[in-house]
Design an enzyme around this catalytic site. Structure first.
Site, PDB file in Angstrom:
ATOM      1  N   ARG A  84       0.700  -1.256   0.009  1.00 30.31           N
ATOM      2  CA  ARG A  84      -0.015  -0.029   0.314  1.00 30.31           C
ATOM      3  C   ARG A  84       0.754   1.133   0.219  1.00 30.31           C
ATOM      4  O   ARG A  84       0.453   2.692   0.617  1.00 30.31           O
ATOM      5  CB  ARG A  84      -0.720   0.053   1.001  1.00 30.31           C
ATOM      6  CG  ARG A  84      -2.033  -1.657   1.088  1.00 30.31           C
ATOM      7  CD  ARG A  84      -3.142  -1.052   0.316  1.00 30.31           C
ATOM      8  NE  ARG A  84      -3.544  -1.949  -0.020  1.00 30.31           N
ATOM      9  CZ  ARG A  84      -3.299  -3.640  -0.403  1.00 30.31           C
ATOM     10  NH1 ARG A  84      -2.174  -3.646  -1.135  1.00 30.31           N
ATOM     11  NH2 ARG A  84      -4.474  -4.770  -0.593  1.00 30.31           N
TER      12      ARG A  84
ATOM     13  N   SER B 121     -11.265  -0.610   2.687  1.00 27.57           N
ATOM     14  CA  SER B 121     -10.589  -0.879   4.140  1.00 27.57           C
ATOM     15  C   SER B 121     -10.073   0.890   4.810  1.00 27.57           C
ATOM     16  O   SER B 121      -9.781   1.338   3.691  1.00 27.57           O
ATOM     17  CB  SER B 121      -9.079  -1.637   4.031  1.00 27.57           C
ATOM     18  OG  SER B 121     -10.216  -2.992   3.504  1.00 27.57           O
TER      19      SER B 121
ATOM     20  N   GLU C 158      -5.601   4.055   5.517  1.00 29.98           N
ATOM     21  CA  GLU C 158      -5.215   3.806   4.170  1.00 29.98           C
ATOM     22  C   GLU C 158      -5.702   5.147   3.548  1.00 29.98           C
ATOM     23  O   GLU C 158      -5.007   5.221   2.373  1.00 29.98           O
ATOM     24  CB  GLU C 158      -5.516   2.579   3.633  1.00 29.98           C
ATOM     25  CG  GLU C 158      -5.483   2.165   1.990  1.00 29.98           C
ATOM     26  CD  GLU C 158      -5.351   0.757   1.598  1.00 29.98           C
ATOM     27  OE1 GLU C 158      -6.256   0.933   0.944  1.00 29.98           O
ATOM     28  OE2 GLU C 158      -5.640  -0.132   2.718  1.00 29.98           O
TER      29      GLU C 158
END
Length: 351
Positions: free
Chosen positions: A160, A239, A343
């Site tokens: 990520r 998420s 995130e």
């Protein structure tokens, strides 16, 4: 190039949250994107790049600057080589590659947002990451004031993360190039255990790419991860927290806390990363810390379908969302000594 003033930003995000932008510019060509970026930089105006808005948390006060919405289009498939304009809808692009019988991104189906955002986060799900198929990223380098082409290695991809995320004010992604695979209509090898189980195959097996995509879409929909205007469980950024990656010492301490709280026979999910560290599940720790599906009694709550998604039930503000996120983060840290990291990109706010 369209220009609006005091323009609402909430409708441009999947959270449907945030205040107005002082100025909103919509660019439909790479030249328009570059011109808007140069104009903002020349005048010292703060610049916010918006693609599909699926990874943004914008403050209630909005953005005092220029919000640049990238609405470029371009899907160029030459054999197994794919070039996408930054503004292309990612989920639709995945569908088109599967229709063409190609493999490599079929398990990334249903992920909302634009193609230009995928390398920034190194978007991944169900055993695939875009870093496995991206060959080059064409971007405007604001520091050098020129268009540059970065190879996969130069993108510095990790979980990520990427060079673009590391330097958020330097690069504006224009186009992304992928190398897909012609496996005779079959998918790439299935890696994710849940996907393999639902498909009834072993990890490493291939299935028709169409079947893999449809299966992932059903799995995502069951978790509220496929956009649906009528379903508030999808009024989210997917998420909200990344999966924690722990050093060997941190992981041992984490397991000790799990045993203290849940019993000596309970072991948390563990995925060795190959560098002596271990990745565990953010959804698991959130749930075991007491933040179960549907948690909350305000306008921002945990999804009723998945503990990793924080949602706007229709009347939330960004501050409502952040209060919930802080409660979850602090509760997990108190329970297990693990600090969750958001995130989505925060604009004018922070945890």
């Amino acid at each position: 190039m369209q220009e609006l003033h005091d323009a609402p930003l909430a409708p441009l995000t999947t959270f449907r949250l945030g205040g107005n932008a002082a100025r909103l510019v919509t660019a439909t060509t790479d030249d328009e994107v570059i011109a808007a970026v140069r104009a903002a930089d020349a005048s010292g105006t703060p610049l916010l790049i918006i693609g599909g808005g699926s990874n943004l948390v914008i403050g209630d006060k909005g953005f005092e600057g220029t919000a640049l919405r990238i609405a470029t289009r371009g899907f160029d498939l030459d054999g197994t080589a794919l070039t996408l304009a930054a503004g292309e809808n990612w989920s639709e692009a995945v569908a088109r590659t599967v229709e063409a019988g190609l493999a490599g991104v079929e398990c990334l189906a249903g992920i909302p947002g634009s193609a230009g955002a995928t390398p920034i986060q190194n978007v991944g799900a169900y055993g695939q990451e875009v870093s496995a198929t991206i060959t080059e990223v064409i971007a405007f380098d604001r520091q050098a004031d020129e268009t540059v082409t970065l190879t996969n290695a130069e993108c510095d991809f990790s979980y990520r993360h990427s060079r673009f995320k590391e330097h958020p004010d330097r690069y504006v992604v224009l186009r992304v190039r992928f190398a897909l695979e012609d496996a005779g209509g079959l998918s790439a090898p299935i890696k994710y255990p849940e996907t393999a189980r639902v498909l009834g195959v072993e990890a490493g097996d291939r299935v028709p790419a169409v079947t893999a995509r449809e299966t992932v879409l059903k799995l995502r929909a069951g978790k509220g991860m496929v956009l649906d205007p009528e379903d508030h469980d999808t009024w989210s950024a997917g998420s909200f927290f990344t999966n924690p990656i722990l050093t060997a010492e941190q992981y041992r301490e984490f397991v000790d806390r799990v045993h203290e709280r849940l019993g000596a026979d309970v072991m948390p999910p563990a995925f060795p990363t190959g560098d002596g560290r271990t990745k565990t599940s953010a959804a698991w720790v959130i749930d075991k810390a007491g933040f179960t599906k549907g948690y909350g009694d305000g306008p921002a709550r945990i999804s009723t379908k998945h503990t990793l998604a924080l949602t706007n039930r229709g009347a939330a503000t960004t501050e409502d969302l952040l209060a919930l996120a802080r409660e979850v983060r602090d509760g997990v840290r108190a329970a297990f000594g693990v600090t969750l990291v958001n995130e989505p990109v925060m604009v004018g706010v922070g945890l």
